[in-house]
Design a protein around this motif. Structure first.
Motif, short mmCIF file in Angstrom:
data_model
loop_
_atom_site.label_atom_id
_atom_site.label_comp_id
_atom_site.label_asym_id
_atom_site.label_seq_id
_atom_site.Cartn_x
_atom_site.Cartn_y
_atom_site.Cartn_z
N SER A 1 30.87 68.59 32.48
CA SER A 1 29.99 67.62 33.13
C SER A 1 30.65 66.24 33.23
CB SER A 1 28.67 67.50 32.35
OG SER A 1 28.88 66.86 31.10
N ILE A 2 31.88 66.10 32.72
CA ILE A 2 32.54 64.79 32.77
C ILE A 2 32.92 64.44 34.20
CG2 ILE A 2 34.59 63.49 32.07
CD1 ILE A 2 34.59 65.11 29.47
N ARG A 3 32.53 63.25 34.60
CA ARG A 3 32.82 62.76 35.94
C ARG A 3 33.05 61.25 35.89
NH1 ARG A 3 28.54 63.46 40.34
NH2 ARG A 3 30.02 62.03 41.28
N ASP A 4 33.77 60.77 36.89
CA ASP A 4 33.91 59.34 37.09
C ASP A 4 32.85 58.86 38.08
OD1 ASP A 4 37.56 59.12 36.89
OD2 ASP A 4 36.00 59.04 35.35
N TYR A 5 32.21 57.77 37.74
CA TYR A 5 31.19 57.19 38.61
C TYR A 5 31.60 55.76 38.98
CZ TYR A 5 28.19 61.03 37.16
OH TYR A 5 27.65 62.28 36.92
N TRP A 6 31.21 55.38 40.20
CA TRP A 6 31.54 54.06 40.71
C TRP A 6 30.27 53.27 41.00
CZ3 TRP A 6 36.45 52.12 41.06
CH2 TRP A 6 37.49 53.04 40.94
N GLY A 7 30.33 51.97 40.72
CA GLY A 7 29.25 51.09 41.11
C GLY A 7 29.32 50.81 42.61
N GLN A 8 28.32 50.10 43.10
CA GLN A 8 28.23 49.85 44.54
C GLN A 8 29.17 48.74 44.99
OE1 GLN A 8 26.15 48.66 42.28
NE2 GLN A 8 25.32 46.68 42.92
N GLY A 9 29.72 47.99 44.05
CA GLY A 9 30.62 46.90 44.39
C GLY A 9 29.87 45.59 44.49
N THR A 10 30.53 44.52 44.04
CA THR A 10 29.95 43.19 44.15
C THR A 10 31.04 42.22 44.61
OG1 THR A 10 28.67 41.48 42.96
CG2 THR A 10 30.37 42.62 41.70
N GLN A 11 30.69 41.39 45.56
CA GLN A 11 31.67 40.49 46.15
C GLN A 11 31.90 39.27 45.26
OE1 GLN A 11 33.45 40.73 49.25
NE2 GLN A 11 34.54 38.96 48.40
N VAL A 12 33.16 38.98 45.03
CA VAL A 12 33.56 37.75 44.35
C VAL A 12 34.43 36.96 45.32
CG1 VAL A 12 34.94 36.76 42.47
CG2 VAL A 12 33.43 38.71 42.03
N THR A 13 34.03 35.74 45.61
CA THR A 13 34.78 34.88 46.51
C THR A 13 35.12 33.58 45.80
OG1 THR A 13 33.63 35.82 48.42
CG2 THR A 13 34.81 33.74 48.75
N VAL A 14 36.40 33.26 45.77
CA VAL A 14 36.86 32.04 45.11
C VAL A 14 37.45 31.12 46.18
CG1 VAL A 14 38.30 31.07 43.29
CG2 VAL A 14 37.40 33.39 43.06
N LEU B 1 39.19 31.09 37.65
CA LEU B 1 39.31 31.92 38.84
C LEU B 1 40.21 31.27 39.89
CD1 LEU B 1 35.68 33.22 38.98
CD2 LEU B 1 37.70 34.68 39.03
N LYS B 2 40.92 32.13 40.60
CA LYS B 2 41.86 31.69 41.63
C LYS B 2 41.45 32.32 42.97
CE LYS B 2 45.65 31.85 38.26
NZ LYS B 2 46.98 32.44 37.95
N PRO B 3 41.83 31.70 44.08
CA PRO B 3 41.50 32.30 45.39
C PRO B 3 42.00 33.74 45.51
CG PRO B 3 42.21 30.04 45.67
CD PRO B 3 42.42 30.37 44.22
N GLN B 4 43.10 34.05 44.88
CA GLN B 4 43.64 35.41 44.97
C GLN B 4 42.81 36.42 44.17
OE1 GLN B 4 45.33 32.60 44.12
NE2 GLN B 4 46.98 33.07 42.65
N ASP B 5 41.82 35.97 43.43
CA ASP B 5 40.90 36.87 42.75
C ASP B 5 39.77 37.33 43.68
OD1 ASP B 5 41.20 34.79 39.86
OD2 ASP B 5 42.15 36.74 40.19
N THR B 6 39.73 36.76 44.87
CA THR B 6 38.70 37.14 45.84
C THR B 6 38.83 38.61 46.20
OG1 THR B 6 38.54 34.92 46.77
CG2 THR B 6 37.85 36.75 48.17
N ALA B 7 37.74 39.35 46.04
CA ALA B 7 37.74 40.79 46.30
C ALA B 7 36.35 41.33 46.05
CB ALA B 7 38.74 41.50 45.38
N VAL B 8 36.16 42.60 46.41
CA VAL B 8 34.98 43.32 45.98
C VAL B 8 35.33 43.99 44.65
CG1 VAL B 8 33.33 45.16 46.49
CG2 VAL B 8 34.22 43.72 48.34
N TYR B 9 34.51 43.76 43.66
CA TYR B 9 34.74 44.29 42.32
C TYR B 9 33.84 45.51 42.09
CZ TYR B 9 37.68 40.35 41.08
OH TYR B 9 38.72 39.43 41.02
#
Length: 121
Positions: free
Chosen positions: A106-119, A84-92
């Motif tokens: 019924s096909i739809r795109d769903y999104w997760g709530q997001g998880t923070q990654v900090t390098v 991992l690099k500092p530039q990978d820091t983001a909400v995933y």
């Protein structure tokens, strides 16, 4: 109803590793595309990796470092992130294309709530 639950983010030093997981549950008839996106502060959300019917694609910036995998039996997806690099820091965010019933509408795109990654450097 469909729910996506993400886990596995956190703080890591440069060169370290993290593993993200995404679990889909609820009214699921089938899943086609599964992918991970990320959004850094002040930047647009970008595709990190995706998988569809055995084919995977990666952003150039993560090729050779990140690996996406999915378990079709359990409707889960992981992202193994190495070197991992500092530039990978983001909400995933995980993104999953789900057909909820036999009806193709019924096909739809769903999104997760997001998880923070900090390098850290």
């Amino acid at each position: 109803q469909v729910q996506l639950v993400e886990s596995g983010g956190g703080l890591v030093q440069a060169g370290g590793s993290l593993r993200l997981s995404c679990a889909a549950s609820g009214s699921i008839f089938s899943i086609s595309d599964m992918g991970w996106y990320r959004q850094a502060p002040g930047k647009q959300r970008e595709l990190v990796a995706s998988t569809r019917y055995g084919r995977t694609i990666y952003a150039d910036s993560v090729k050779g470092r990140f690996t996406i995998s999915r378990d079709n039996t359990n409707n889960t997806m992981d992202l193994q992130m190495n070197s991992l690099k500092p530039q990978d820091t983001a909400v995933y965010y995980c993104n999953v294309r789900i057909q909820s019933s036999i009806n193709f509408q019924s096909i739809r795109d769903y999104w997760g709530q997001g998880t923070q990654v900090t390098v850290s450097s």
